[in-house]
Design an enzyme around this catalytic site. Structure first.
Site, PDB file in Angstrom:
ATOM      1  N   SER A 138      44.290  95.866  47.173  1.00 38.53           N
ATOM      2  CA  SER A 138      43.546  96.773  47.842  1.00 38.53           C
ATOM      3  C   SER A 138      44.329  98.105  47.825  1.00 38.53           C
ATOM      4  O   SER A 138      45.333  98.282  47.479  1.00 38.53           O
ATOM      5  CB  SER A 138      43.722  96.465  49.312  1.00 38.53           C
ATOM      6  OG  SER A 138      43.455  97.346  50.339  1.00 38.53           O
ATOM      7  N   TYR A 151      49.570  94.019  56.221  1.00 35.51           N
ATOM      8  CA  TYR A 151      48.523  94.067  55.222  1.00 35.51           C
ATOM      9  C   TYR A 151      48.672  94.624  54.116  1.00 35.51           C
ATOM     10  O   TYR A 151      48.397  94.065  53.011  1.00 35.51           O
ATOM     11  CB  TYR A 151      47.001  94.285  56.010  1.00 35.51           C
ATOM     12  CG  TYR A 151      45.858  94.291  55.080  1.00 35.51           C
ATOM     13  CD1 TYR A 151      45.369  92.986  54.742  1.00 35.51           C
ATOM     14  CD2 TYR A 151      45.391  95.483  54.661  1.00 35.51           C
ATOM     15  CE1 TYR A 151      44.489  92.811  53.866  1.00 35.51           C
ATOM     16  CE2 TYR A 151      44.351  95.390  53.772  1.00 35.51           C
ATOM     17  CZ  TYR A 151      43.825  94.161  53.340  1.00 35.51           C
ATOM     18  OH  TYR A 151      42.904  93.889  52.172  1.00 35.51           O
TER      19      TYR A 151
HETATM   20  N1  LIG Z   1      36.466  94.473  52.653  1.00 37.60           N
HETATM   21  C1  LIG Z   1      37.574  95.499  52.452  1.00 37.60           C
HETATM   22  O1  LIG Z   1      37.163  96.646  52.873  1.00 37.60           O
HETATM   23  C2  LIG Z   1      38.491  94.973  51.416  1.00 37.60           C
HETATM   24  C3  LIG Z   1      39.004  96.222  50.675  1.00 37.60           C
HETATM   25  C4  LIG Z   1      40.174  95.845  49.922  1.00 37.60           C
HETATM   26  C5  LIG Z   1      40.469  94.476  49.451  1.00 37.60           C
HETATM   27  N2  LIG Z   1      39.690  93.503  50.395  1.00 37.60           N
HETATM   28  C6  LIG Z   1      40.116  92.175  50.204  1.00 37.60           C
HETATM   29  O2  LIG Z   1      39.180  91.404  49.512  1.00 37.60           O
HETATM   30  C7  LIG Z   1      39.199  89.962  49.771  1.00 37.60           C
HETATM   31  C8  LIG Z   1      37.971  89.683  50.341  1.00 37.60           C
HETATM   32  O3  LIG Z   1      37.444  90.465  51.565  1.00 37.60           O
HETATM   33  P1  LIG Z   1      35.975  90.350  52.030  1.00 37.60           P
HETATM   34  O4  LIG Z   1      35.749  91.993  52.231  1.00 37.60           O
HETATM   35  O5  LIG Z   1      35.096  89.562  50.991  1.00 37.60           O
HETATM   36  O6  LIG Z   1      36.477  89.628  53.267  1.00 37.60           O
HETATM   37  P2  LIG Z   1      35.529  88.679  54.142  1.00 37.60           P
HETATM   38  O7  LIG Z   1      34.061  88.884  53.959  1.00 37.60           O
HETATM   39  O8  LIG Z   1      35.977  88.494  55.477  1.00 37.60           O
HETATM   40  O9  LIG Z   1      35.868  87.243  53.296  1.00 37.60           O
HETATM   41  C9  LIG Z   1      37.207  86.818  53.227  1.00 37.60           C
HETATM   42  C10 LIG Z   1      37.126  85.381  52.700  1.00 37.60           C
HETATM   43  O10 LIG Z   1      38.579  84.691  52.805  1.00 37.60           O
HETATM   44  C11 LIG Z   1      38.265  83.688  53.206  1.00 37.60           C
HETATM   45  N3  LIG Z   1      39.601  83.136  53.711  1.00 37.60           N
HETATM   46  C12 LIG Z   1      40.275  83.519  54.688  1.00 37.60           C
HETATM   47  N4  LIG Z   1      41.494  82.948  55.173  1.00 37.60           N
HETATM   48  C13 LIG Z   1      41.199  81.862  54.179  1.00 37.60           C
HETATM   49  C14 LIG Z   1      42.174  80.813  53.909  1.00 37.60           C
HETATM   50  N5  LIG Z   1      43.366  80.605  54.949  1.00 37.60           N
HETATM   51  N6  LIG Z   1      42.099  79.860  53.114  1.00 37.60           N
HETATM   52  C15 LIG Z   1      40.749  79.738  52.490  1.00 37.60           C
HETATM   53  N7  LIG Z   1      40.039  80.850  52.244  1.00 37.60           N
HETATM   54  C16 LIG Z   1      40.174  81.994  53.361  1.00 37.60           C
HETATM   55  C17 LIG Z   1      37.062  83.205  54.161  1.00 37.60           C
HETATM   56  O11 LIG Z   1      36.582  82.203  54.173  1.00 37.60           O
HETATM   57  P3  LIG Z   1      36.657  80.933  55.386  1.00 37.60           P
HETATM   58  O12 LIG Z   1      36.871  81.752  56.577  1.00 37.60           O
HETATM   59  O13 LIG Z   1      35.532  80.284  55.370  1.00 37.60           O
HETATM   60  O14 LIG Z   1      37.970  80.137  54.813  1.00 37.60           O
HETATM   61  C18 LIG Z   1      36.144  84.493  53.602  1.00 37.60           C
HETATM   62  O15 LIG Z   1      35.454  83.681  52.693  1.00 37.60           O
HETATM   63  C19 LIG Z   1      40.393  90.015  50.803  1.00 37.60           C
HETATM   64  O16 LIG Z   1      41.604  89.405  50.072  1.00 37.60           O
HETATM   65  C20 LIG Z   1      40.737  91.334  51.331  1.00 37.60           C
HETATM   66  O17 LIG Z   1      42.001  91.584  51.542  1.00 37.60           O
HETATM   67  C21 LIG Z   1      38.888  93.772  51.135  1.00 37.60           C
END
Ligand SMILES: NC(=O)c1ccc[n+]([C@@H]2O[C@H](COP(=O)([O-])OP(=O)(O)OC[C@H]3O[C@@H](n4cnc5c(N)ncnc54)[C@H](OP(=O)(O)O)[C@@H]3O)[C@@H](O)[C@H]2O)c1
Length: 252
Positions: A138, A151
């Protein structure tokens, strides 16, 4: 035979979009996450395009990750691309007042879960002499901002772990990329804001954030580059996002 991609956090956001991008192109999918109904719905949606293996898996549970990887059935066992995407941010309160439990959860998921999946899938990738690991870092791992504390630090770990892996994987043909998105629209912010839809709407209003499909397209690009190329780090922001001034506290 189609190649296999293993995606953690496939039940939402980037992971689900990446599953659609690769699945519609005929790749075999291993879709991991905790919410089984979401994984099954995605598997049913993509069934006409590709083979899907769903894994109800909490990446924090080392024994469960070990068992799931060891029991991958054919044709899913030969993983060519690993997307370490499962992760979360919890809260925006400043360090002195935020929840220590939230810090534990972020460390256990964003760092330990990612490390478990990587270590357990690495032998197969190396044995096949090729493959790509895409780790979701990120901008928070590179640039400080208030309320980012653990984070951002967890994503700084992801960045350095990715670069260090490159050193140990030299000569194996296995690639590693740290993908560092900025403002993206997904459930990520609902999770961070404890389900507060008003805060979520205010964050994205008029901002034209990156969409999960943009991240999926980027992962597709990274994974399908000629095999002699490795993108070490890739930072992405929407055009509407940039940095602000340094904060200076002044005596009254
Ligand atoms: N959105 C942003 O602005 C952003 C920016 C930079 C980086 N990121 C990173 O990108 C990644 C994905 O984010 P996203 O935006 O797609 O968020 P999201 O829509 O909230 O998806 C997060 C995913 O992680 C899974 N997850 C969370 N805890 C888990 C666990 N203990 N075991 C297995 N799966 C788990 C969730 O599935 P379940 O709840 O079904 O387990 C969900 O499918 C993350 O690592 C986040 O830090 C996001």
């Amino acid at each position: 035979m189609p190649a296999t991609i293993f995606i953690t956090g496939a039940s939402s956001g980037f992971g689900a979009a990446t599953a659609r991008r690769f699945g519609q192109a005929g790749w075999n999918l291993v879709l991991a996450g905790r919410r089984q109904p979401r994984l099954e719905a995605l598997a049913a949606e993509l069934a006409a395009h590709c083979a899907v293996h769903t894994l109800v898996l909490d990446v924090r549970d080392r024994a469960a990750v070990e068992a799931a990887v060891a029991a991958l059935p054919e044709p899913f066992a030969a993983v060519e691309v690993l997307v370490n995407n499962a992760g979360l941010a919890l809260g925006t309160d400043p360090a002195p007042s935020c929840s220590l439990d939230d810090w534990d959860t972020m460390i256990d998921t964003n760092i330990k879960g990612l490390v478990y999946c990587t270590r357990l899938l690495l032998p197969g990738l190396i044995a096949r002499g090729r493959g790509t690991i895409v780790n979701l870092g990120s901008v928070a791992g590179r640039w400080p901002y208030p309320g980012s504390h653990v984070y951002g630090a967890s994503k700084a770990f992801v960045k350095q772990f990715s670069l260090n892996l490159r050193c140990d994987l030299l000569g194996t043909g296995v690639r590693v990329t740290d993908l560092e998105p900025g403002l993206c629209e997904s459930e990520f912010s609902l999770v961070r804001f404890s389900g507060d839809q008003t805060r979520y709407d205010a964050l994205y209003q008029g901002a034209h954030p990156i969409q999960p499909e943009d991240i999926a397209e980027t992962i597709w690009y990274i994974a399908n580059l000629p095999p002699h190329l490795n993108i070490n780090t890739l930072e992405l922001m929407p055009v509407t996002q940039a940095w602000n001034n340094f904060a200076i506290h002044r005596d009254a």
